[in-house]
Scaffold this active site. Structure first.
Site, mmCIF file in Angstrom:
data_model
loop_
_atom_site.group_PDB
_atom_site.id
_atom_site.type_symbol
_atom_site.label_atom_id
_atom_site.label_comp_id
_atom_site.label_asym_id
_atom_site.label_seq_id
_atom_site.Cartn_x
_atom_site.Cartn_y
_atom_site.Cartn_z
ATOM 1 C CG ASP A 191 -1.968 1.048 1.208
ATOM 2 O OD1 ASP A 191 -2.707 1.117 0.213
ATOM 3 O OD2 ASP A 191 -2.063 1.809 2.192
ATOM 4 C CD GLU A 207 -2.204 2.548 -3.435
ATOM 5 O OE1 GLU A 207 -3.303 3.055 -3.698
ATOM 6 O OE2 GLU A 207 -1.762 2.441 -2.274
ATOM 7 C CG ASP A 253 -8.108 3.165 -3.321
ATOM 8 O OD1 ASP A 253 -8.839 3.339 -2.335
ATOM 9 O OD2 ASP A 253 -6.967 2.686 -3.239
#
Length: 579
Positions: A324, A353, A420
Site C-alpha cells: 500500500d 501501489e 479506490d
C-alpha cells in the site's frame, strides 16, 4: 538533419540493463518518424579495433518520440563495453551520438560504457507472474460464508454501502466460491487487507500477525490458501506498512508515554508529551488522524515490516505482497525486502501501489511491479469518458510501454478500476458495449490484467463507498453476456502464449474510423486484435486478413473483392495471422 534535441540515452538501467549476465538490452529515444536507421556500435575497452554493430528495432511510438531497442548477446559475461550510436535520418544523413554529444564523424573518445553485469543486476521476475490474470477481492463485500463472525449490526447482503457499514463478507465466503473463480479463469487473488484492523476497509492495522476476527482465523486463512492453491489460484496480500491504526499497541504506547515510549521513534510525532489522536500531533496519511504514519526510515520499523512479510510467506505460503502507498515508504524498506525475501522466496511477487509512473519503485532492484494506473487512466479516458481519440490513446499506451523495461511490462498490474476508483462501467455511463471493448483491450494487452470483483457481472458505482458494493450472486441480476465475454477472452489469453508474454505493436490507428489495430506476437504465433469503438453504423474495412481465423467466432475471415474485411462499430476481432 537529426532532431538532436529529441535523442536521449544515458548509461543508466533505464537505457541499458542485463537480462542475463551475457545479454544486454539497449534503449534509445529519437524524434518521431525521424530515423531510417539506428545502430549501436560497441566494443570491449581492451579491444577497441574489434567493433561490432547492431541495428535497433523501433518498438514503440507516441505523439513526439520513437523508442528503439536492441539486445546484445556476448559469449561471456557482459563487461567493459564501450559504445556509441550511428543515426541515419530520413534524408540519409548520418550522425554519431556518444556520451559527449553529437558528431559528424565516428567518435574517438567520450563513449558510453557498460561496466559489469553482476548476477544481482539481472532483471528477473517470477515466470508465473508474466501475463498472469489477477482478481481483486475486497473481503468484506465478496461473500458471507460464516454468519457467526458477523460484526454487530451487520446489514443485509446487498444493502447500499457506506464507509462505516458491514455486510459480513469473510474468508469462508471466498472459499465457498472457489468453483466460481475457477470457472471464470482467474489465476491470482489480490486481497485487500485481512489483518486485524479498524474500519471495514481494514487499512488501519492493529495486529499484523492476526487475521481480523470478522473474516475468520489464521487457521481459516491457512485452509483457504491451500484450497486456492489446489485450484491453481495464487494469493497476494495487501501489506499496509506506511501507516497503522491508532489501536496498534506500539502507537497506543506512544499516546500513553510520549517521548518516554520505546516506540516513540517508530512514528513521527510533532510533540513529546500529551499526544492526542489528532493529525496535528503526528504525521499520518494525508490528514487522516486514525492512520498514523510509521517512521519507515527507522531500522527497527524496517525489521518489523520485513518480519511481518516473511511470517505470512513462511507460515502460510502466500505468493506475494501488494504494498500500500509504496511510494510513500522509505525506499530502503523495499530494497531490503528485495534482498532478503527474494533470496529466500525467489518466486515471490512484490507489487507496489502508485498512481503514476512507477519507475522509482521498480528501478534499483526494489519491487517487481506496480499497480499501473497509467493504463487505467488511458483506458478510462478513451473507452469510458471518450474524451481522447484513438491516436491519443495509442500514444499514451506506447509511451507507457516505452517508460518501462519490456520485462517489467510483462508483470505490470493493469487494472480498469479498483476499490479506490469508480467502477469502469460507471465511467462508461452504464454502456456495457464500451466496457466490453475496454475489457478486450485489457485482456489482450501486454502485462497482467486485473479484474475488480463483480465487474465481470456488471456491477457499477461511483467512487468509495459505491465502488465497494456487495458482490452480486443472484444470477438473475448478473449480466451473463458480460460474464461470458470475460471467459472467452481469458481463455484466449491462456490458450495463446503470445498474448500472455509476447511483444506488443501498434499496426494501425485511425481517429476517423475510431479504430485500433495491434499485434501480439512471439517466435511461434502472431495474433492481430482489431477494436472498433466507432458509434456510426458505417462499416470500415481492414486489409490483409484474407483466410485468417477469427479466434472469437472461430470462423475464417471473409473479404470483399478488394481483399478488405468489414469491421462493424463497437466490435472486436481477434485474428490469428498466417506467418
Amino acid at each position: 538533419m537529426v532532431k538532436r534535441e529529441a535523442v536521449l540515452h544515458l548509461n543508466t538501467e533505464d537505457f541499458i540493463y542485463p537480462v542475463a549476465r551475457n545479454v544486454l538490452v539497449v534503449k534509445l529515444r529519437t524524434a518521431k518518424d525521424d530515423m531510417s536507421d539506428c545502430r549501436i556500435i560497441y566494443f570491449c575497452r581492451t579491444k577497441p579495433d574489434l567493433k561490432n554493430d547492431l541495428e535497433l528495432e523501433k518498438k514503440y511510438s507516441d505523439d513526439l518520440f520513437d523508442y528503439y531497442e536492441g539486445k546484445i548477446e556476448f559469449s561471456k559475461v557482459a563487461r567493459y563495453q564501450k559504445y556509441y550510436f550511428k543515426l541515419t535520418d530520413n534524408g540519409s544523413k548520418e550522425e554519431y551520438y556518444s556520451a559527449t554529444g553529437f558528431s559528424r564523424e565516428a567518435p574517438e573518445d567520450g563513449y558510453f560504457e557498460f561496466l559489469y553485469a553482476n548476477q544481482g543486476d539481472v532483471i528477473d521476475y517470477p515466470e508465473w507472474a508474466k501475463g498472469i490474470i489477477y482478481y481483486q477481492i475486497f473481503p468484506e463485500r465478496f461473500a458471507n460464508g460464516d454468519t457467526s463472525n458477523d460484526p454487530p449490526e451487520t446489514m443485509p447482503w446487498g444493502t447500499d454501502p457506506t464507509r462505516e457499514n458491514y455486510m459480513g463478507g469473510d474468508l469462508k465466503g471466498v472459499q465457498d466460491n472457489i468453483p466460481y473463480l475457477k470457472d471464470l479463469g482467474i489465476e491470482v487473488i489480490y486481497f485487500n487487507p485481512i489483518f486485524e484492523a479498524d474500519f471495514n476497509h481494514k487499512y488501519a492495522t492493529t495486529d499484523y500477525y492476526k487475521i481480523d476476527p470478522i473474516f475468520g482465523t489464521n487457521e481459516d486463512f491457512g485452509t483457504l490458501v491451500k484450497e486456492l492453491h489446489k485450484a491453481g489460484i495464487r494469493v497476494v496480500l495487501d501489506g499496509v506498512f506506511n501507516h497503522t491504526g491508532i489501536h496498534f499497541k506500539q502507537f497506543e504506547d506512544v499516546i500513553e508515554k510520549g517521548s518516554q515510549s520505546k516506540y516513540y521513534d517508530w512514528f513521527l510525532p510533532n510533540k513529546e508529551k500529551e499526544i492526542s489522536v489528532t493529525h496535528k500531533d503526528y504525521e499520518c496519511v494525508g490528514a487522516y488522524k486514525y492512520m498514523p504514519k510509521l517512521n519507515s526510515s527507522n531500522p527497527e520499523v524496517r525489521a518489523f515490516i520485513l518480519d511481518v512479510m516473511d511470517f505470512w510467506v513462511r507460515e502460510y505460503g502466500i505468493d506475494g505482497w501488494r504494498l500500500d502507498v509504496a511510494d510513500e515508504v522509505d525506499s530502503a524498506v523495499w530494497q531490503a525486502a528485495r534482498t532478503l525475501l527474494k533470496e529466500k522466496y525467489p518466486q515471490l511477487i512484490l507489487l507496489g501501489e502508485t498512481w503514476g509512473y512507477g519507475g522509482t519503485l521498480v528501478s534499483g532492484k526494489r519491487l517487481d511491479s506496480v499497480m499501473n494506473y497509467m493504463f487505467r487512466d488511458a483506458a478510462r479516458d478513451y473507452f469510458g469518458f471518450e474524451k481522447i481519440t484513438a491516436t491519443e490513446f495509442d500514444a499514451r499506451i506506447n509511451r507507457m510501454l516505452a517508460l518501462y523495461k519490456s520485462e517489467t511490462a510483462d508483470v505490470l498490474y493493469n487494472p480498469l478500476d479498483s476499490h479506490d476508483t469508480e467502477r469502469f462501467l460507471f465511467y462508461c455511463g452504464g454502456d456495457v458495449k464500451r466496457l466490453k471493448l475496454a475489457v478486450a483491450f485489457q485482456l489482450l494487452f501486454k502485462g497482467s490484467p486485473a479484474i475488480y470483483y463483480g465487474d465481470e457481472v456488471g456491477i457499477t458505482g461511483d467512487n468509495d463507498p459505491d465502488c465497494r458494493k456487495c458482490m452480486e450472486w443472484d444470477k438473475s441480476r448478473q449480466n451473463k453476456e458480460l460474464f461470458d465475454w470475460y471467459k472467452v477472452l481469458i481463455k484466449l489469453r491462456k490458450d495463446h502464449e503470445c498474448i500472455r508474454k509476447g511483444s506488443y505493436k501498434t499496426i494501425n490507428c485511425s481517429d476517423e474510423e475510431d479504430l485500433l489495430v495491434f499485434e501480439r506476437s512471439d517466435d511461434k504465433e502472431r495474433i492481430r486484435v482489431i477494436i472498433r469503438k466507432g458509434s456510426s453504423d458505417k462499416k470500415v474495412r481492414v486489409e490483409g486478413l484474407e483466410g485468417a481465423i477469427d479466434l472469437i467466432s472461430n470462423e475464417i475471415v471473409t473479404t470483399d473483392p478488394d481483399g478488405k474485411t468489414a469491421i462493424n462499430p463497437c466490435s472486436v476481432k481477434v485474428i490469428k495471422v498466417k506467418n
